[in-house]
Design a protein around this motif. Structure first.
Motif, PDB file in Angstrom:
ATOM      1  N   ALA A   1      31.629   5.064  50.533  1.00  0.00           N
ATOM      2  CA  ALA A   1      31.584   4.239  49.328  1.00  0.00           C
ATOM      3  C   ALA A   1      32.741   3.248  49.351  1.00  0.00           C
ATOM      4  CB  ALA A   1      31.676   5.109  48.082  1.00  0.00           C
ATOM      5  N   GLY A   2      32.570   2.145  48.664  1.00  0.00           N
ATOM      6  CA  GLY A   2      33.639   1.162  48.518  1.00  0.00           C
ATOM      7  C   GLY A   2      33.980   0.454  49.815  1.00  0.00           C
ATOM      8  N   LYS A   3      35.283   0.285  50.048  1.00  0.00           N
ATOM      9  CA  LYS A   3      35.730  -0.446  51.228  1.00  0.00           C
ATOM     10  C   LYS A   3      35.438   0.293  52.522  1.00  0.00           C
ATOM     11  CE  LYS A   3      39.352  -3.350  49.341  1.00  0.00           C
ATOM     12  NZ  LYS A   3      40.745  -3.776  49.484  1.00  0.00           N
ATOM     13  N   ALA A   4      35.303   1.600  52.458  1.00  0.00           N
ATOM     14  CA  ALA A   4      35.019   2.384  53.663  1.00  0.00           C
ATOM     15  C   ALA A   4      33.621   2.093  54.200  1.00  0.00           C
ATOM     16  CB  ALA A   4      35.154   3.868  53.364  1.00  0.00           C
ATOM     17  N   ALA A   5      32.727   1.598  53.349  1.00  0.00           N
ATOM     18  CA  ALA A   5      31.344   1.347  53.756  1.00  0.00           C
ATOM     19  C   ALA A   5      31.152  -0.049  54.333  1.00  0.00           C
ATOM     20  CB  ALA A   5      30.415   1.549  52.562  1.00  0.00           C
ATOM     21  N   ARG A   6      32.236  -0.781  54.538  1.00  0.00           N
ATOM     22  CA  ARG A   6      32.105  -2.124  55.099  1.00  0.00           C
ATOM     23  C   ARG A   6      31.905  -2.073  56.605  1.00  0.00           C
ATOM     24  NH1 ARG A   6      37.297  -5.223  53.197  1.00  0.00           N
ATOM     25  NH2 ARG A   6      38.140  -3.259  53.926  1.00  0.00           N
ATOM     26  N   VAL A   7      31.267  -3.107  57.128  1.00  0.00           N
ATOM     27  CA  VAL A   7      31.090  -3.265  58.570  1.00  0.00           C
ATOM     28  C   VAL A   7      31.993  -4.407  59.002  1.00  0.00           C
ATOM     29  CG1 VAL A   7      29.462  -3.864  60.388  1.00  0.00           C
ATOM     30  CG2 VAL A   7      28.727  -2.423  58.493  1.00  0.00           C
ATOM     31  N   ARG A   8      32.714  -4.207  60.100  1.00  0.00           N
ATOM     32  CA  ARG A   8      33.640  -5.221  60.595  1.00  0.00           C
ATOM     33  C   ARG A   8      32.871  -6.462  61.041  1.00  0.00           C
ATOM     34  NH1 ARG A   8      36.690  -4.991  65.912  1.00  0.00           N
ATOM     35  NH2 ARG A   8      35.162  -3.374  66.271  1.00  0.00           N
ATOM     36  N   ASP A   9      33.355  -7.652  60.665  1.00  0.00           N
ATOM     37  CA  ASP A   9      32.703  -8.908  61.034  1.00  0.00           C
ATOM     38  C   ASP A   9      33.068  -9.306  62.457  1.00  0.00           C
ATOM     39  OD1 ASP A   9      31.391  -9.263  58.669  1.00  0.00           O
ATOM     40  OD2 ASP A   9      32.914 -10.560  57.787  1.00  0.00           O
ATOM     41  N   ALA A  10      32.117  -9.945  63.124  1.00  0.00           N
ATOM     42  CA  ALA A  10      32.358 -10.454  64.472  1.00  0.00           C
ATOM     43  C   ALA A  10      33.166 -11.736  64.373  1.00  0.00           C
ATOM     44  CB  ALA A  10      31.044 -10.717  65.180  1.00  0.00           C
ATOM     45  N   LYS A  11      34.127 -11.887  65.248  1.00  0.00           N
ATOM     46  CA  LYS A  11      34.924 -13.114  65.272  1.00  0.00           C
ATOM     47  C   LYS A  11      34.277 -14.080  66.236  1.00  0.00           C
ATOM     48  CE  LYS A  11      39.091 -10.764  64.037  1.00  0.00           C
ATOM     49  NZ  LYS A  11      40.383 -10.287  64.412  1.00  0.00           N
ATOM     50  N   ASP A  12      33.977 -15.264  65.747  1.00  0.00           N
ATOM     51  CA  ASP A  12      33.291 -16.264  66.581  1.00  0.00           C
ATOM     52  C   ASP A  12      34.229 -16.938  67.537  1.00  0.00           C
ATOM     53  OD1 ASP A  12      30.923 -15.695  65.382  1.00  0.00           O
ATOM     54  OD2 ASP A  12      31.203 -17.170  63.801  1.00  0.00           O
TER      55      ASP A  12
ATOM     56  N   ARG B   1      20.844  -8.046  64.687  1.00  0.00           N
ATOM     57  CA  ARG B   1      21.069  -6.718  65.244  1.00  0.00           C
ATOM     58  C   ARG B   1      21.530  -5.762  64.159  1.00  0.00           C
ATOM     59  NH1 ARG B   1      24.720  -8.550  70.274  1.00  0.00           N
ATOM     60  NH2 ARG B   1      25.525  -9.907  68.684  1.00  0.00           N
ATOM     61  N   VAL B   2      21.639  -4.504  64.525  1.00  0.00           N
ATOM     62  CA  VAL B   2      22.151  -3.490  63.607  1.00  0.00           C
ATOM     63  C   VAL B   2      23.602  -3.832  63.281  1.00  0.00           C
ATOM     64  CG1 VAL B   2      22.739  -1.052  63.393  1.00  0.00           C
ATOM     65  CG2 VAL B   2      20.600  -1.725  64.465  1.00  0.00           C
ATOM     66  N   GLY B   3      23.960  -3.760  62.007  1.00  0.00           N
ATOM     67  CA  GLY B   3      25.307  -4.091  61.565  1.00  0.00           C
ATOM     68  C   GLY B   3      25.415  -5.481  60.973  1.00  0.00           C
TER      69      GLY B   3
ATOM     70  N   ARG C   1      27.031   1.649  67.266  1.00  0.00           N
ATOM     71  CA  ARG C   1      25.945   2.604  67.080  1.00  0.00           C
ATOM     72  C   ARG C   1      24.635   1.838  66.900  1.00  0.00           C
ATOM     73  NH1 ARG C   1      29.317   5.285  68.594  1.00  0.00           N
ATOM     74  NH2 ARG C   1      30.491   6.945  67.637  1.00  0.00           N
ATOM     75  N   SER C   2      23.531   2.498  67.209  1.00  0.00           N
ATOM     76  CA  SER C   2      22.230   1.866  66.994  1.00  0.00           C
ATOM     77  C   SER C   2      21.645   2.247  65.643  1.00  0.00           C
ATOM     78  CB  SER C   2      21.254   2.264  68.098  1.00  0.00           C
ATOM     79  OG  SER C   2      20.996   3.648  68.042  1.00  0.00           O
ATOM     80  N   ARG C   3      22.188   3.268  65.009  1.00  0.00           N
ATOM     81  CA  ARG C   3      21.760   3.703  63.680  1.00  0.00           C
ATOM     82  C   ARG C   3      23.016   3.889  62.835  1.00  0.00           C
ATOM     83  NH1 ARG C   3      17.307   2.607  65.707  1.00  0.00           N
ATOM     84  NH2 ARG C   3      15.659   4.106  66.075  1.00  0.00           N
ATOM     85  N   LEU C   4      23.059   3.262  61.678  1.00  0.00           N
ATOM     86  CA  LEU C   4      24.257   3.314  60.836  1.00  0.00           C
ATOM     87  C   LEU C   4      24.050   4.213  59.619  1.00  0.00           C
ATOM     88  CD1 LEU C   4      25.332  -0.430  60.899  1.00  0.00           C
ATOM     89  CD2 LEU C   4      25.973   1.415  62.433  1.00  0.00           C
ATOM     90  N   PHE C   5      23.450   5.372  59.822  1.00  0.00           N
ATOM     91  CA  PHE C   5      23.166   6.264  58.706  1.00  0.00           C
ATOM     92  C   PHE C   5      24.437   6.841  58.087  1.00  0.00           C
ATOM     93  CE2 PHE C   5      18.980   7.120  61.034  1.00  0.00           C
ATOM     94  CZ  PHE C   5      18.379   6.043  60.409  1.00  0.00           C
ATOM     95  N   TYR C   6      25.551   6.811  58.804  1.00  0.00           N
ATOM     96  CA  TYR C   6      26.800   7.326  58.249  1.00  0.00           C
ATOM     97  C   TYR C   6      27.281   6.489  57.069  1.00  0.00           C
ATOM     98  CZ  TYR C   6      29.121   3.633  60.924  1.00  0.00           C
ATOM     99  OH  TYR C   6      29.510   2.424  61.436  1.00  0.00           O
ATOM    100  N   LEU C   7      26.785   5.263  56.918  1.00  0.00           N
ATOM    101  CA  LEU C   7      27.177   4.424  55.780  1.00  0.00           C
ATOM    102  C   LEU C   7      26.666   4.988  54.458  1.00  0.00           C
ATOM    103  CD1 LEU C   7      26.617   0.804  57.134  1.00  0.00           C
ATOM    104  CD2 LEU C   7      28.767   2.023  56.848  1.00  0.00           C
ATOM    105  N   ARG C   8      25.644   5.835  54.515  1.00  0.00           N
ATOM    106  CA  ARG C   8      25.103   6.431  53.291  1.00  0.00           C
ATOM    107  C   ARG C   8      26.118   7.331  52.610  1.00  0.00           C
ATOM    108  NH1 ARG C   8      19.406   8.213  56.097  1.00  0.00           N
ATOM    109  NH2 ARG C   8      18.403   6.172  55.999  1.00  0.00           N
ATOM    110  N   ASN C   9      27.002   7.943  53.380  1.00  0.00           N
ATOM    111  CA  ASN C   9      27.982   8.877  52.825  1.00  0.00           C
ATOM    112  C   ASN C   9      29.290   8.206  52.440  1.00  0.00           C
ATOM    113  OD1 ASN C   9      26.153  10.950  53.346  1.00  0.00           O
ATOM    114  ND2 ASN C   9      26.924  11.181  55.433  1.00  0.00           N
TER     115      ASN C   9
END
Length: 117
Positions: free
Chosen positions: A106-117, A23-25, A96-104
């Motif tokens: 940088a660094g740690k701010a551009a990370r995606v939170r991991d799912a906890k199993d 999926r997205v993310g 979100r279904s589109r993660l275009f905000y990641l383009r703007n």
């Protein structure tokens, strides 16, 4: 006969089996077959899935990675014969279904939170 039925018959043998449900993310590793002259090699592209376009055989997905402080995005056809395999490295939690905000970002701010199993 309608054109949608004709297209469905033409596209049916082109569908690939064994594609994981990502999926997205999610962070994925795409093994892509590159042909250079007569030689053939597999190039691995690992990054975050920014978007998916679901359109049958014409489905695509966009993957973004940062390489040497430069953002690189690549769009892949999901059912392409050049894709050797797609591995899911980690699942991401996004709303979100589109993660275009990641383009703007940088660094740690551009990370995606991991799912906890």
């Amino acid at each position: 006969m309608q054109t949608s039925n004709i297209l469905a018959k033409i596209e049916a043998p082109l569908f690939r089996e064994g594609i994981p449900d990502f999926r997205v993310g999610d962070t994925v590793r795409v093994h892509y077959r590159i042909v250079e002259g007569e030689k053939e090699r597999i190039q691995v592209f690992q990054g975050v899935v920014l978007k998916r376009h679901r359109a049958g055989v014409r489905s695509t997905f966009t993957v973004r990675k940062v390489s040497f402080t430069v953002g690189v995005e690549r769009m892949f056809l999901l059912h392409s014969p050049r894709i050797d395999k797609v591995e899911i490295v980690s699942r991401g939690v996004v709303r979100r279904s589109r993660l275009f905000y990641l383009r703007n970002l940088a660094g740690k701010a551009a990370r995606v939170r991991d799912a906890k199993d």
